[in-house]
Design an enzyme around this catalytic site. Structure first.
Site, PDB file in Angstrom:
ATOM      1  N   ASP A 199      10.163   5.432  13.116  1.00  0.00           N
ATOM      2  CA  ASP A 199       9.481   5.724  11.859  1.00  0.00           C
ATOM      3  C   ASP A 199       8.290   4.768  11.677  1.00  0.00           C
ATOM      4  OD1 ASP A 199       9.614   7.213   9.281  1.00  0.00           O
ATOM      5  OD2 ASP A 199       9.816   5.196   8.448  1.00  0.00           O
ATOM      6  N   GLU A 258       6.486   7.921  15.826  1.00  0.00           N
ATOM      7  CA  GLU A 258       5.842   8.621  14.720  1.00  0.00           C
ATOM      8  C   GLU A 258       4.607   7.790  14.397  1.00  0.00           C
ATOM      9  OE1 GLU A 258       5.759   9.730  10.077  1.00  0.00           O
ATOM     10  OE2 GLU A 258       6.436   7.802  10.796  1.00  0.00           O
TER      11      GLU A 258
HETATM   12  C1  NOJ Z   1       7.835   8.838   7.745  1.00  0.00           C
HETATM   13  C2  NOJ Z   1       9.000   9.690   7.400  1.00  0.00           C
HETATM   14  O1  NOJ Z   1       8.967  10.856   8.191  1.00  0.00           O
HETATM   15  C3  NOJ Z   1       8.881   9.971   5.927  1.00  0.00           C
HETATM   16  O2  NOJ Z   1       9.792  10.953   5.512  1.00  0.00           O
HETATM   17  C4  NOJ Z   1       9.054   8.677   5.181  1.00  0.00           C
HETATM   18  O3  NOJ Z   1       8.838   8.899   3.802  1.00  0.00           O
HETATM   19  C5  NOJ Z   1       8.057   7.623   5.659  1.00  0.00           C
HETATM   20  N1  NOJ Z   1       7.956   7.582   7.078  1.00  0.00           N
HETATM   21  C6  NOJ Z   1       8.459   6.248   5.186  1.00  0.00           C
HETATM   22  O4  NOJ Z   1       9.596   5.811   5.877  1.00  0.00           O
END
Ligand code: NOJ
Ligand code: CA
Length: 522
Positions: A199, A258
């Site tokens: 993440d 991500e």
């Molecule tokens: C990316 C995640 O996919 C999202 O859902 C989240 O709100 C943010 N990162 C913060 O962790």
């Protein structure tokens, strides 16, 4: 299980809270996922990515973790996680879990300690506490969810949270933080997980001295310009350390970034041979429905990984963006385009992601009542942005009325007209979106390994080959287009009856994709 499985894998994203609810409390859970593994195996995906199911006050749907080694009671317990991993493996499905290293929950014991400790203490150094500037926050950084990225604590210091105030950012220059996450990775690898989706992989390291961004509306600039808190070169050192941990386990355990970065070239940096295996392709998610735009994004994505060992990834939807049926116009047209996009996506070389429910052709739910909205974006934006709940509505599995076999009454209400979209209703219908995905995933396993070569095609149509035996055509326009016939139809996103097949030509219906095999049959 074969080597380097991740190069061509189709990875199915399970947003756990909204997938299947086994104990009837209205919230999806790990036993619910376990009960649907046969569905996923039958669909034909290779791996499942589970969004966070760890102990969390759920300020951001579990992306606010209070204990990284425990399962939140909402979702089950550690034994459920272990049983799910074992059952998935027994069906040949890999399991990827989320790791959330940029921030913890404000209810994590470390943050409680930091709040109780004095400015300058070791406990505060695990996070980013700073003194304010001119009576305000230390700099001009904005939260991705809206408002300032800083919150003041009673002794006057401020702490950084790039997301919600309930998600304080960790200080990745602190060696205790690094050691803790190395240990968390090992904890889950020891339990058999096949990899991690990381993440905010672009966020962990901030520019020295925390300089101003010198702009506003920063969240909208994520993929267009560089910001002092994202995509800093220092993050790569972390991934080199993590790669060593992944490689120390048998069986190809992977890391998926991500990473929201400005260019395909910047994204490729996460994929160097001693770093991560994959990165999500957000430029593909953001592509508007147009042949030249898709062609450009596909070329740029493939060019970016051309010199690397890593595959490209292809993503149409996830739990943070509007579902693509709706992004492409909604209604019947949106669904036609989404089905064509699915065939295009699954024909490309590399790894593809499928977000739960896209195989059912689900649209975004745009009319959720205000009082059910749970995404912190709704509050943080001062009720101007309705947030991401519309793509998180629980799946319709069966039956003719809500909650459509999801479990107890679902935590976000499902539209009544989803009766026609349940997995049960679509399962045996050869023209359903579910059948299209199932067949495409079955054929995808046998697609040639070659990369793509573009063929000449009329305006508004993309045509590419992989090897001599496979061609994909996509008509992006809203009119039928006639072109030379590339071969024999293997699979089409529209009903076969719509295809105008001549001896040497084909009339491709509007907004449709076709997979062809090499030879034109008599
Ligand atoms: C990316 C995640 O996919 C999202 O859902 C989240 O709100 C943010 N990162 C913060 O962790
Ligand atoms: Ca439940």
């Amino acid at each position: 299980m074969s080597n380097e499985w991740w190069r061509t894998a189709t990875i199915y994203q399970v947003y756990v809270r909204s997938f299947a609810d086994a104990n009837g409390d209205g919230i999806g859970d790990l036993p619910g996922v376990r009960s649907k593994l046969d569905y996923l195996a039958d669909l034909g995906v290779d791996a499942v990515w589970l969004t966070p199911f760890y102990t969390s006050p759920m300020a951001d749907g579990g992306y606010d973790v209070a204990d990284y080694r425990a399962v939140d009671p909402l979702f089950g317990d550690l034994a459920d996680a272990e049983a799910l991993i074992a059952d998935a493996h027994a069906r040949g499905l890999r399991v990827i879990v989320d790791v959330v290293p940029n921030h913890t929950s404000s209810q994590h014991p470390w943050f409680a300690e930091a709040l109780a400790a004095a400015p300058g203490s070791a406990a505060r150094d695990r996070y980013l506490f700073r003194d304010g500037r001119d009576g305000g926050p230390p700099n001009d950084w904005e939260s991705v969810f809206g408002g300032p990225a800083w919150t003041q604590v009673p002794d006057g210091q401020w702490y950084l949270h790039l997301f919600d105030p309930a998600q304080p950012d960790l200080n990745w220059r602190n060696s205790e933080v690094r050691a803790e996450f190395a240990d968390i990775l090992r904890f889950w690898l020891d339990r058999g997980v096949d990899g991690f989706r990381i993440d905010v992989a672009h966020g962990m390291v901030k520019a020295d001295g925390l300089p101003d961004a010198e702009c506003t509306e920063q969240a909208s600039l994520l993929t267009t310009r560089s910001l002092p808190y994202f995509d800093q070169d220092g993050v790569h050192e972390i991934y080199r350390e993590w790669r060593k941990i992944l490689d120390s386990y048998p069986g190809e355990r992977i890391g998926v970034a991500e990473a929201w970065v400005p260019t395909a070239e910047r994204l490729a940096r996460y994929l160097r041979p001693d770093e991560l295996h994959q990165a999500f392709n957000f430029h593909y998610v953001e592509a508007e429905w147009s042949a030249p735009v898709f062609r450009r994004v596909i070329d740029e994505s493939l060019d970016a990984v051309a010199g690397l060992a890593a595959p490209s990834t292809w993503v149409l939807s996830n739990h943070d963006v509007h579902r693509h049926v709706t992004r492409y116009g909604g209604g019947e047209q949106g669904l036609r385009r989404a089905r064509a996009a699915a065939l295009l996506t699954l024909a490309l070389p590399g790894s593809a992601y499928v977000y739960q429910g896209e195989e059912l052709g689900l649209p975004e739910v745009t009319d959720l009542p205000d009082e059910v909205l749970a995404d912190p974006v709704w509050e943080r934006s001062g009720h101007t942005d309705r947030g991401r709940d519309g793509c998180r509505v629980p799946l319709p599995w069966s039956g003719s009325e809500p909650p459509f076999g999801f479990g107890g009454s679902s935590w976000l209400p499902q539209p009544a007209d989803w009766a026609a979209l349940t997995a049960e209703a679509q399962h045996d219908d050869p023209e359903s979106t579910l059948s299209l995905y199932r067949e495409a995933l079955r054929q995808r396993r046998a697609l040639p390994s070659e990369g793509i070569t573009w063929d000449e095609a009329p305006d508004g149509v993309l045509a590419f080959r992989r090897g001599e035996s496979f061609t994909c055509t996509v008509n992006f326009t809203s009119s039928p287009v006639t072109m030379p016939r590339p071969g024999t139809v293997r699979l089409a996103s529209c009903p076969d009856s719509e295809l105008g097949l001549g001896a040497d030509t084909v009339t491709l219906p509007a907004e449709s994709a076709v997979w062809w095999s090499g030879d034109v049959d008599g």
